[in-house]
Design a protein around this motif. Sequence first.
Motif, PDB file in Angstrom:
ATOM      1  N   TYR B  35       0.840  -1.188   0.000  1.00 22.94           N
ATOM      2  CA  TYR B  35       0.000   0.000   0.000  1.00 22.94           C
ATOM      3  C   TYR B  35       0.879   1.243   0.000  1.00 22.94           C
ATOM      4  N   ARG B  36       0.283   2.299  -0.492  1.00 25.80           N
ATOM      5  CA  ARG B  36       0.901   3.611  -0.391  1.00 25.80           C
ATOM      6  C   ARG B  36      -0.022   4.475   0.460  1.00 25.80           C
ATOM      7  N   GLN B  37       0.556   5.221   1.418  1.00 26.60           N
ATOM      8  CA  GLN B  37      -0.221   6.062   2.316  1.00 26.60           C
ATOM      9  C   GLN B  37       0.147   7.513   2.112  1.00 26.60           C
ATOM     10  N   ASP B  38      -0.840   8.331   1.768  1.00 26.49           N
ATOM     11  CA  ASP B  38      -0.638   9.766   1.583  1.00 26.49           C
ATOM     12  C   ASP B  38      -1.677  10.532   2.395  1.00 26.49           C
ATOM     13  N   PRO B  39      -1.301  11.683   2.962  1.00 28.85           N
ATOM     14  CA  PRO B  39      -2.248  12.466   3.777  1.00 28.85           C
ATOM     15  C   PRO B  39      -3.515  12.800   2.993  1.00 28.85           C
ATOM     16  N   ILE B  46      -1.322  -0.880  -4.122  1.00 32.41           N
ATOM     17  CA  ILE B  46      -0.487  -0.811  -5.324  1.00 32.41           C
ATOM     18  C   ILE B  46      -0.534  -2.162  -6.057  1.00 32.41           C
ATOM     19  N   TYR B  47      -0.137  -3.208  -5.350  1.00 28.08           N
ATOM     20  CA  TYR B  47      -0.136  -4.573  -5.874  1.00 28.08           C
ATOM     21  C   TYR B  47      -0.415  -5.528  -4.727  1.00 28.08           C
ATOM     22  N   PHE B  48      -0.914  -6.700  -5.051  1.00 26.50           N
ATOM     23  CA  PHE B  48      -0.924  -7.768  -4.068  1.00 26.50           C
ATOM     24  C   PHE B  48      -0.559  -9.094  -4.726  1.00 26.50           C
ATOM     25  N   LEU B  90       3.479   0.838   2.930  1.00 26.64           N
ATOM     26  CA  LEU B  90       3.148  -0.154   3.946  1.00 26.64           C
ATOM     27  C   LEU B  90       2.953  -1.516   3.300  1.00 26.64           C
ATOM     28  N   CYS B  91       3.566  -2.511   3.904  1.00 28.82           N
ATOM     29  CA  CYS B  91       3.408  -3.896   3.475  1.00 28.82           C
ATOM     30  C   CYS B  91       2.469  -4.594   4.458  1.00 28.82           C
ATOM     31  N   GLY B 106       6.131   0.261   7.987  1.00 26.11           N
ATOM     32  CA  GLY B 106       6.156   1.277   6.953  1.00 26.11           C
ATOM     33  C   GLY B 106       7.560   1.738   6.605  1.00 26.11           C
ATOM     34  N   THR B 107       7.726   2.142   5.347  1.00 28.35           N
ATOM     35  CA  THR B 107       8.963   2.765   4.872  1.00 28.35           C
ATOM     36  C   THR B 107       8.607   4.147   4.358  1.00 28.35           C
ATOM     37  N   ARG B 108       9.228   5.152   4.966  1.00 28.72           N
ATOM     38  CA  ARG B 108       9.006   6.515   4.466  1.00 28.72           C
ATOM     39  C   ARG B 108      10.059   6.780   3.408  1.00 28.72           C
ATOM     40  N   LEU B 109       9.618   6.873   2.163  1.00 27.09           N
ATOM     41  CA  LEU B 109      10.506   7.017   1.014  1.00 27.09           C
ATOM     42  C   LEU B 109      10.459   8.446   0.495  1.00 27.09           C
TER      43      LEU B 109
END
Lengths: 114, 112
Positions: B35-39, B46-48, B90-91, B106-109
Amino acid sequence: AQTVTQSQPEMSVQEAETVTLSCTYDTSESDYYLFWYKQPPSRQMILVIRQEAYKQQNATENRFSVNFQKAAKSFSLKISDSQLGDAAMYFCAYRSQGAQKLVFGQGTRLTINP
Amino acid sequence: DVKVTQSSRYLVKRTGEKVFLECVQDMDHENMFWYRQDPGLGLRLIYFSYDVKMKEKGDIPEGYSVSREKKERFSLILESASTNQTSMYLCASRDIRNQPQHFGDGTRLSIL
């Protein structure tokens, strides 16, 4: 496609009081699951509570309970006796029966005032 | 307890780089998600993947690819990173018995 809407970007409550977070969803399906997830500043998403659509009884987990109104497509979360550790982003999510993916709402940031 | 581990908590990369985000779960779950998390937008899929070497596009797959060579590992690949891919990633994993998803930290990229 299903959508989930959280209309309250931010909420605040005094410690020890009760707060309700709103969530509405749109679906044409009759069998599905609804979830509330909590994301504290540590960032780990934690499952708070889940509700199966076929169950009429509202789910409860200690101080957390839901008000599930299937006809109105509403799924609100009530937090009783709010504690400082409840401060977090709260996400409402939907999953169709038999599907894999979750559809999330925009999130509500909950602040607890001491 | 289910453990979903993302390889990096913070990552800074440059535009045009190929970026790999790694996720490992320790519970033999069949399904894994990125997943991608944005405010203001919540989490978007994204994909599964529902099995080794099997993948399915989510809602926002453009600019991303994934790899699942082993059951416990699910990688998200940004083939040529762009600044609009700056986000929190997020995975999650889940088994097939109607259990809820379990998330990593989560990874903040940041793409500069």
